[in-house]
Design an enzyme around this catalytic site. Structure first.
Site, PDB file in Angstrom:
ATOM      1  N   TRP A   1      -2.158 -21.454  15.090  1.00 19.06           N
ATOM      2  CA  TRP A   1      -1.572 -21.611  16.434  1.00 19.06           C
ATOM      3  C   TRP A   1      -2.615 -21.386  17.526  1.00 19.06           C
ATOM      4  CZ3 TRP A   1       3.312 -18.048  15.582  1.00 19.06           C
ATOM      5  CH2 TRP A   1       4.175 -18.671  14.681  1.00 19.06           C
ATOM      6  N   LYS A   2      -3.818 -21.022  17.122  1.00 15.97           N
ATOM      7  CA  LYS A   2      -4.850 -20.664  18.106  1.00 15.97           C
ATOM      8  C   LYS A   2      -4.289 -19.580  19.029  1.00 15.97           C
ATOM      9  CE  LYS A   2      -6.841 -25.181  17.461  1.00 15.97           C
ATOM     10  NZ  LYS A   2      -7.643 -26.265  17.989  1.00 15.97           N
TER      11      LYS A   2
ATOM     12  N   HIS B   1     -14.328 -21.668  12.910  1.00 17.30           N
ATOM     13  CA  HIS B   1     -13.751 -22.736  13.727  1.00 17.30           C
ATOM     14  C   HIS B   1     -14.684 -23.054  14.896  1.00 17.30           C
ATOM     15  CE1 HIS B   1     -11.114 -24.975  16.370  1.00 17.30           C
ATOM     16  NE2 HIS B   1     -10.419 -25.269  15.281  1.00 17.30           N
TER      17      HIS B   1
ATOM     18  N   GLU C   1     -13.308 -30.480  10.013  1.00 19.34           N
ATOM     19  CA  GLU C   1     -12.765 -30.605  11.360  1.00 19.34           C
ATOM     20  C   GLU C   1     -13.831 -31.154  12.307  1.00 19.34           C
ATOM     21  OE1 GLU C   1      -9.119 -27.735  11.458  1.00 19.34           O
ATOM     22  OE2 GLU C   1     -10.668 -27.294  12.921  1.00 19.34           O
TER      23      GLU C   1
ATOM     24  N   GLY D   1      -8.117 -31.246  19.602  1.00 19.82           N
ATOM     25  CA  GLY D   1      -7.624 -30.793  20.900  1.00 19.82           C
ATOM     26  C   GLY D   1      -7.037 -31.870  21.796  1.00 19.82           C
TER      27      GLY D   1
ATOM     28  N   SER E   1      -6.270 -33.154  15.448  1.00 23.36           N
ATOM     29  CA  SER E   1      -5.239 -34.053  15.979  1.00 23.36           C
ATOM     30  C   SER E   1      -4.327 -34.624  14.899  1.00 23.36           C
ATOM     31  CB  SER E   1      -5.874 -35.181  16.800  1.00 23.36           C
ATOM     32  OG  SER E   1      -6.580 -34.651  17.909  1.00 23.36           O
TER      33      SER E   1
ATOM     34  N   GLY F   1      -3.157 -28.167  14.351  1.00 22.48           N
ATOM     35  CA  GLY F   1      -3.259 -27.347  15.550  1.00 22.48           C
ATOM     36  C   GLY F   1      -2.058 -27.546  16.451  1.00 22.48           C
TER      37      GLY F   1
HETATM   38  P1  PGA Z   1      -5.595 -29.883  16.947  1.00 24.72           P
HETATM   39  O1  PGA Z   1      -6.449 -28.677  16.386  1.00 24.72           O
HETATM   40  O2  PGA Z   1      -4.645 -30.308  15.852  1.00 24.72           O
HETATM   41  O3  PGA Z   1      -4.875 -29.346  18.132  1.00 24.72           O
HETATM   42  O4  PGA Z   1      -6.553 -30.987  17.282  1.00 24.72           O
HETATM   43  C1  PGA Z   1      -6.951 -28.770  15.085  1.00 24.72           C
HETATM   44  C2  PGA Z   1      -7.818 -27.615  14.741  1.00 24.72           C
HETATM   45  O5  PGA Z   1      -8.605 -27.154  15.570  1.00 24.72           O
HETATM   46  O6  PGA Z   1      -7.723 -27.155  13.602  1.00 24.72           O
END
Ligand code: PGA
Length: 253
Positions: A10-11, A95, A166, A172, A209, A230
């Protein structure tokens, strides 16, 4: 054939209260997905909520980072034994947002991998090139990140690690997932790197994404063992759909 592995970080999103609501919404639907392995990496503050919601399910929980030392004078940091005590089984390292925001390098990432393994948890190592371009350009960077973080591990130890490919340019808001042929080629490169070192069962995920529409095609690619999601996963209903995506593995090795 390895079981698919699908998870989310979830960051820096969702308070503990919001996390509890997320789990209440998602858990019943996640619990029935028994042909795949699932995990959720909330912020540190919501890990107790994850434990409360997931302990009675097969969905694993974990953390997005860890300090390499087990204890000591490191204000604001969180150690592997603290995470293990909360029932975490998987811990993310490397990350690109941590490499960017905290200037983390491969040596530090390797020390974190060691800490996670010391406490019998699974390291989830993120690797990927910064700028969009042919894999010929990205390959050396990916190999360098793998070597820097995992170079000290032998085959059986590597089998206990998860790698997430990634590409930074695909992560993002405003970005799009990498093209399928690029993902397949990168996963091939990572898999060859792992095989050369004796690994036979390391799971390699794709992240960047991932959404409801691209989850199935990406997860069905040869060499892709699952997905790391994400922002799309912040909506529990969307994560449930991605987690349960149909995976056509006919052409898988
Ligand atoms: P995102 O993030 O799906 O929002 O692009 C992916 C990630 O950083 O693992």
């Amino acid at each position: 054939m390895t079981r698919p592995l699908i998870g989310t970080s979830w960051k820096m999103n969702l308070t503990p209260t919001e996390a509890a609501a997320w789990f209440a919404a998602a858990c019943p639907d996640l619990a029935v997905l028994t042909d795949r392995d699932l995990f959720v990496l909330p912020p540190f503050t919501a890990i107790p909520a994850a434990r409360a919601a997931l302990a009675s399910t097969d969905v694993a929980w974990g953390a997005q980072d860890v300090h390499p030392d087990d204890r000591g004078a490191h204000t604001g940091d969180v150690s592997a034994p603290m995470l293990a005590d909360l029932g975490c089984s998987i811990v993310e390292v490397g990350h690109s947002e941590r490499r960017r925001d905290h200037r983390e390098g491969d040596r530090l990432v390797a020390a974190k991998v060691a800490a996670i393994r010391r406490w019998s948890m699974t390291p989830l190592l993120c690797v990927g090139e910064r700028t969009r371009g042919p894999l010929a350009d990205a390959g050396p960077r990916i190999s360098r990140q793998l070597l820097g973080a995992l170079g000290g591990l032998d085959g059986p130890a590597l089998d206990g690690v998860v790698v997430a490919y990634e590409p930074v340019w695909a992560i993002g808001v405003g970005a799009q997932a990498a093209p399928l042929d690029h993902i397949a080629a990168a996963h091939g490169l990572i898999r060859r790197w792992l095989r050369r070192r004796g690994a036979t069962a390391t799971r390699v995920l794709y992240g960047g994404s991932v959404d409801v529409d691209n989850a199935g095609p990406i997860a069905g690619l040869p060499g892709v063992d699952g997905l790391f999601v994400g922002r799309a996963a912040l909506d529990p209903a969307v994560f449930v759909r991605i987690a349960g995506v149909t995976i056509d593995r006919e052409d898988r090795p």
